[in-house]
Design a protein around this motif. Structure first.
Motif, PDB file in Angstrom:
ATOM      1  N   ARG A  34      72.328  91.968  57.465  1.00 22.89           N
ATOM      2  CA  ARG A  34      72.397  92.923  58.314  1.00 22.89           C
ATOM      3  C   ARG A  34      74.175  92.140  58.409  1.00 22.89           C
ATOM      4  N   GLU A  35      74.281  91.594  58.188  1.00 29.90           N
ATOM      5  CA  GLU A  35      76.163  90.776  58.539  1.00 29.90           C
ATOM      6  C   GLU A  35      76.766  92.041  57.158  1.00 29.90           C
ATOM      7  N   THR A  36      77.925  92.725  58.041  1.00 27.46           N
ATOM      8  CA  THR A  36      79.048  93.232  57.188  1.00 27.46           C
ATOM      9  C   THR A  36      79.322  92.823  56.245  1.00 27.46           C
ATOM     10  N   TYR A  37      79.992  91.245  56.675  1.00 33.40           N
ATOM     11  CA  TYR A  37      81.032  90.499  55.424  1.00 33.40           C
ATOM     12  C   TYR A  37      80.077  88.710  55.726  1.00 33.40           C
ATOM     13  N   GLU A  40      81.201  87.133  59.461  1.00 32.58           N
ATOM     14  CA  GLU A  40      81.358  88.103  60.622  1.00 32.58           C
ATOM     15  C   GLU A  40      80.922  87.493  61.686  1.00 32.58           C
ATOM     16  N   TRP A 121      75.880  93.376  51.826  1.00 29.06           N
ATOM     17  CA  TRP A 121      75.902  93.541  52.864  1.00 29.06           C
ATOM     18  C   TRP A 121      75.509  94.755  53.883  1.00 29.06           C
ATOM     19  N   ASN A 122      75.830  94.990  55.013  1.00 27.00           N
ATOM     20  CA  ASN A 122      75.714  96.001  56.198  1.00 27.00           C
ATOM     21  C   ASN A 122      74.591  96.837  56.336  1.00 27.00           C
TER      22      ASN A 122
END
Length: 372
Positions: A34-37, A40, A121-122
């Motif tokens: 779920r994190e974008t990088y 994060e 990611w994301n």
């Protein structure tokens, strides 16, 4: 085995270790995170990896060199104070073979070991639907079908409800997390000693632990109702610090420095799944790590269990009959986790009790007796 599409939901240590071990078997899962990088959000404090679980997984993953470069075998000491500031126990024993490593460093080692494109990611998973053969994972603006889905997505897993009705229950204890740089806080550096420090008294505790790069992570913990946690989450840092001052009024000034000088990082209410959590095995779906056996951190087993789960599940997924092998994995995992969860509950209830430091001191002395 027939090539199947495998999704690992969650890019924490357990999910990443599983991906690495499967890659070594020429099985190529997709990790949905779920994190974008990678950087994060903070990943938390220091972890100690045990020889037969966490370190074994590192060895099987071929990452011993990388781990050794980042681990801190010198940070294995234990220190215990009473609330009056009396030093009750002080032991520095690198021979415990439980080297420390920052959670962020362990995650970076595992991420760097995976081929580019292994992590999406994301990619927060919002829903999972079964079509009777496989599973369709649905996120914001995306959906994709997989034959096998592994929930490595932590305490509030999206995958777990497909297998179990169990939900984490509040354990009655909340930690306020604090940060220190040793160059700015020499008194906390001295207080902490060579590893971690506990100061315990009447359902309250102050904890500090060495991290890498000259940092110390601290915690002010106490028993409060869950409704109070929600109230605290609305407080400014200044008001929260004032609340902690009152909660630890009467403790020795060197211990109170933990509250007075620490940078407030967050509020961590402790939740756990039922001890012995199990579920009926279901084809193409399973869990590992906190998604399967969330417990308090006071057994020191959390990440070690997740990495051991990854080893056993990689074996199951690469077997000729993955379905029955996954069912056996789940029972092995549940038995191992049940023992650790009992220890975690005992640890939490020993630290946060009306007896103060008595049971913690007994625990430390028993450990010394067993080793000697």
């Amino acid at each position: 085995m027939t090539r199947q599409r495998i999704a690992i939901v969650g890019g924490g240590p357990g999910g990443l270790m599983l991906a690495r071990l499967l890659q070594l078997r020429d099985i190529h899962p997709v990790v949905l995170e779920r994190e974008t990088y990678a950087e994060e959000r903070p990943q938390g404090g220091s972890l100690d990896l045990h020889s037969e679980t966490g370190q074994r997984a590192i060895r099987l993953a071929g990452l011993e060199t990388e781990f050794s470069a980042m681990a801190r075998p010198e940070d294995q000491g234990d220190r215990l104070f009473g609330s009056d500031g009396a030093l009750l126990f002080d032991r520095n024993e690198p021979g415990d073979d439980r080297p420390e490593i920052d959670r962020s460093a362990l995650r970076r080692i595992l991420l760097d070991a995976l081929p580019v494109g292994s992590i999406r990611w994301n990619s927060r998973t919002i829903d999972i639907a079964s079509d009777g053969i496989g599973y369709e994972l649905i996120g914001n603006g995306w959906r994709e079908r997989f034959d096998i889905v592994i929930g490595a997505d932590g305490a509030w897993s999206r995958v777990r409800p497909l297998l179990s009705d169990a939900v984490p229950a509040y354990e009655g204890v909340t930690l306020v997390e604090l940060g220190f740089d040793i160059t700015d806080h020499p008194q906390i550096d001295t207080l902490t000693g060579s590893g971690k420090m506990f100061a315990v008294g009447d359902n309250r505790a102050l904890i500090t632990q060495r991290n890498g790069l000259g940092h110390i992570r601290g915690y002010a913990g106490l028993r409060i109702p869950e409704a109070t946690v929600r109230q605290w989450q609305k407080l400014s840092h200044s008001s929260l610090r004032t609340t902690l001052r009152e909660a630890f009024r009467g403790w020795a000034p060197p211990l109170r420095d933990v509250i007075e000088t620490g940078r407030i990082l967050g509020i961590r209410a402790l939740y756990a799944l039922p001890i012995g959590h199990r579920w009926p095995s279901r084809p193409g779906l399973t869990l590992l790590g906190d998604a399967a056996h969330l417990m308090s951190p006071f057994s020191g087993e959390g990440v070690n269990l997740a990495l051991a789960d990854a080893v056993d599940l990689a074996d199951a997924l690469s077997s000729d009959n993955a379905g029955s092998a996954i069912a056996r994995f789940e029972e092995t995992m549940a038995r191992r986790a049940e023992i650790a969860a009992e220890g975690a509950a005992q640890g939490l209830n020993g630290i946060f009790s009306e007896e103060g430091a008595t049971s913690v001191l007994q625990h430390y002395r028993e450990r010394v007796t067993v080793k000697d």
